[in-house]
Design a protein around this motif. Sequence first.
Motif, PDB file in Angstrom:
ATOM      1  N   ARG A  25      47.588 -13.438  51.459  1.00 28.84           N
ATOM      2  CA  ARG A  25      48.968 -13.371  50.960  1.00 28.84           C
ATOM      3  C   ARG A  25      49.814 -12.422  51.796  1.00 28.84           C
ATOM      4  O   ARG A  25      50.960 -12.717  52.134  1.00 28.84           O
ATOM      5  CB  ARG A  25      48.987 -12.927  49.494  1.00 28.84           C
ATOM      6  CG  ARG A  25      48.630 -14.006  48.518  1.00 28.84           C
ATOM      7  CD  ARG A  25      48.970 -13.600  47.097  1.00 28.84           C
ATOM      8  NE  ARG A  25      48.442 -12.298  46.740  1.00 28.84           N
ATOM      9  CZ  ARG A  25      47.257 -12.079  46.165  1.00 28.84           C
ATOM     10  NH1 ARG A  25      46.473 -13.094  45.911  1.00 28.84           N
ATOM     11  NH2 ARG A  25      46.864 -10.871  45.855  1.00 28.84           N
ATOM     12  N   GLU A  26      49.242 -11.275  52.142  1.00 34.23           N
ATOM     13  CA  GLU A  26      49.982 -10.314  52.957  1.00 34.23           C
ATOM     14  C   GLU A  26      50.294 -10.884  54.333  1.00 34.23           C
ATOM     15  O   GLU A  26      51.400 -10.691  54.849  1.00 34.23           O
ATOM     16  CB  GLU A  26      49.193  -9.017  53.089  1.00 34.23           C
ATOM     17  CG  GLU A  26      49.126  -8.206  51.808  1.00 34.23           C
ATOM     18  CD  GLU A  26      48.231  -6.989  51.943  1.00 34.23           C
ATOM     19  OE1 GLU A  26      47.664  -6.757  53.031  1.00 34.23           O
ATOM     20  OE2 GLU A  26      48.098  -6.259  50.945  1.00 34.23           O
ATOM     21  N   ALA A  27      49.342 -11.593  54.925  1.00 34.55           N
ATOM     22  CA  ALA A  27      49.562 -12.193  56.243  1.00 34.55           C
ATOM     23  C   ALA A  27      50.641 -13.270  56.158  1.00 34.55           C
ATOM     24  O   ALA A  27      51.517 -13.355  57.028  1.00 34.55           O
ATOM     25  CB  ALA A  27      48.266 -12.777  56.777  1.00 34.55           C
ATOM     26  N   ARG A  29      53.049 -13.471  53.956  1.00 32.85           N
ATOM     27  CA  ARG A  29      54.325 -12.797  53.712  1.00 32.85           C
ATOM     28  C   ARG A  29      54.859 -12.184  55.002  1.00 32.85           C
ATOM     29  O   ARG A  29      56.059 -12.272  55.293  1.00 32.85           O
ATOM     30  CB  ARG A  29      54.137 -11.716  52.654  1.00 32.85           C
ATOM     31  CG  ARG A  29      55.441 -11.114  52.171  1.00 32.85           C
ATOM     32  CD  ARG A  29      55.206 -10.127  51.039  1.00 32.85           C
ATOM     33  NE  ARG A  29      54.566 -10.781  49.903  1.00 32.85           N
ATOM     34  CZ  ARG A  29      53.441 -10.350  49.331  1.00 32.85           C
ATOM     35  NH1 ARG A  29      52.824  -9.281  49.787  1.00 32.85           N
ATOM     36  NH2 ARG A  29      52.911 -10.984  48.307  1.00 32.85           N
ATOM     37  N   ALA A  30      53.976 -11.589  55.807  1.00 26.30           N
ATOM     38  CA  ALA A  30      54.402 -10.991  57.072  1.00 26.30           C
ATOM     39  C   ALA A  30      54.911 -12.062  58.033  1.00 26.30           C
ATOM     40  O   ALA A  30      55.937 -11.871  58.701  1.00 26.30           O
ATOM     41  CB  ALA A  30      53.249 -10.215  57.704  1.00 26.30           C
ATOM     42  N   ARG A  31      54.210 -13.200  58.103  1.00 29.44           N
ATOM     43  CA  ARG A  31      54.670 -14.288  58.971  1.00 29.44           C
ATOM     44  C   ARG A  31      56.024 -14.824  58.510  1.00 29.44           C
ATOM     45  O   ARG A  31      56.909 -15.087  59.317  1.00 29.44           O
ATOM     46  CB  ARG A  31      53.647 -15.427  58.976  1.00 29.44           C
ATOM     47  CG  ARG A  31      52.473 -15.189  59.865  1.00 29.44           C
ATOM     48  CD  ARG A  31      51.711 -16.474  60.111  1.00 29.44           C
ATOM     49  NE  ARG A  31      51.321 -17.138  58.878  1.00 29.44           N
ATOM     50  CZ  ARG A  31      50.143 -16.991  58.265  1.00 29.44           C
ATOM     51  NH1 ARG A  31      49.246 -16.189  58.783  1.00 29.44           N
ATOM     52  NH2 ARG A  31      49.860 -17.633  57.167  1.00 29.44           N
ATOM     53  N   ARG A  32      56.176 -14.989  57.200  1.00 34.34           N
ATOM     54  CA  ARG A  32      57.436 -15.498  56.659  1.00 34.34           C
ATOM     55  C   ARG A  32      58.579 -14.521  56.933  1.00 34.34           C
ATOM     56  O   ARG A  32      59.671 -14.919  57.332  1.00 34.34           O
ATOM     57  CB  ARG A  32      57.289 -15.752  55.162  1.00 34.34           C
ATOM     58  CG  ARG A  32      58.449 -16.462  54.539  1.00 34.34           C
ATOM     59  CD  ARG A  32      58.165 -16.894  53.108  1.00 34.34           C
ATOM     60  NE  ARG A  32      57.583 -15.838  52.287  1.00 34.34           N
ATOM     61  CZ  ARG A  32      56.325 -15.825  51.841  1.00 34.34           C
ATOM     62  NH1 ARG A  32      55.504 -16.811  52.141  1.00 34.34           N
ATOM     63  NH2 ARG A  32      55.882 -14.839  51.097  1.00 34.34           N
ATOM     64  N   ASP A  33      58.323 -13.232  56.732  1.00 34.39           N
ATOM     65  CA  ASP A  33      59.361 -12.236  56.999  1.00 34.39           C
ATOM     66  C   ASP A  33      59.725 -12.193  58.476  1.00 34.39           C
ATOM     67  O   ASP A  33      60.891 -12.040  58.831  1.00 34.39           O
ATOM     68  CB  ASP A  33      58.905 -10.858  56.529  1.00 34.39           C
ATOM     69  CG  ASP A  33      58.873 -10.752  55.013  1.00 34.39           C
ATOM     70  OD1 ASP A  33      59.472 -11.625  54.341  1.00 34.39           O
ATOM     71  OD2 ASP A  33      58.242  -9.813  54.497  1.00 34.39           O
ATOM     72  N   ALA A  34      58.725 -12.320  59.336  1.00 36.78           N
ATOM     73  CA  ALA A  34      59.000 -12.306  60.774  1.00 36.78           C
ATOM     74  C   ALA A  34      59.803 -13.542  61.180  1.00 36.78           C
ATOM     75  O   ALA A  34      60.677 -13.469  62.037  1.00 36.78           O
ATOM     76  CB  ALA A  34      57.692 -12.252  61.554  1.00 36.78           C
ATOM     77  N   ARG A  35      59.503 -14.672  60.572  1.00 37.86           N
ATOM     78  CA  ARG A  35      60.207 -15.909  60.907  1.00 37.86           C
ATOM     79  C   ARG A  35      61.647 -15.869  60.387  1.00 37.86           C
ATOM     80  O   ARG A  35      62.576 -16.247  61.085  1.00 37.86           O
ATOM     81  CB  ARG A  35      59.466 -17.101  60.302  1.00 37.86           C
ATOM     82  CG  ARG A  35      60.101 -18.431  60.626  1.00 37.86           C
ATOM     83  CD  ARG A  35      59.372 -19.561  59.939  1.00 37.86           C
ATOM     84  NE  ARG A  35      59.504 -19.440  58.502  1.00 37.86           N
ATOM     85  CZ  ARG A  35      58.506 -19.591  57.629  1.00 37.86           C
ATOM     86  NH1 ARG A  35      57.304 -19.859  58.045  1.00 37.86           N
ATOM     87  NH2 ARG A  35      58.712 -19.458  56.345  1.00 37.86           N
ATOM     88  N   GLY A  40      64.987 -12.943  55.072  1.00 35.39           N
ATOM     89  CA  GLY A  40      63.850 -12.897  54.178  1.00 35.39           C
ATOM     90  C   GLY A  40      64.083 -12.012  52.970  1.00 35.39           C
ATOM     91  O   GLY A  40      63.561 -12.273  51.897  1.00 35.39           O
TER      92      GLY A  40
END
Length: 57
Positions: A25-27, A29-35, A40
């Motif tokens: 989930r953390e990974a 979320r991090a990918r989504r925030d970076a994208r 975000g």
Amino acid sequence: MFQYEIQQTRVVELIRYADQARLAREAGRARRDARDGAAGAESHTPRFRRHRFARAA
């Protein structure tokens, strides 16, 4: 005594599974925030949209 050992093994497996799920989930979320970048932070604001079905009378 054997049942206790089985239970302890199961507890350890569940904890490991929960840790893996949390990391995934953390990974994500991090990918989504970076994208999404700055957008975000705004993506989880409440939206007031119509319900799909009308209320029953």
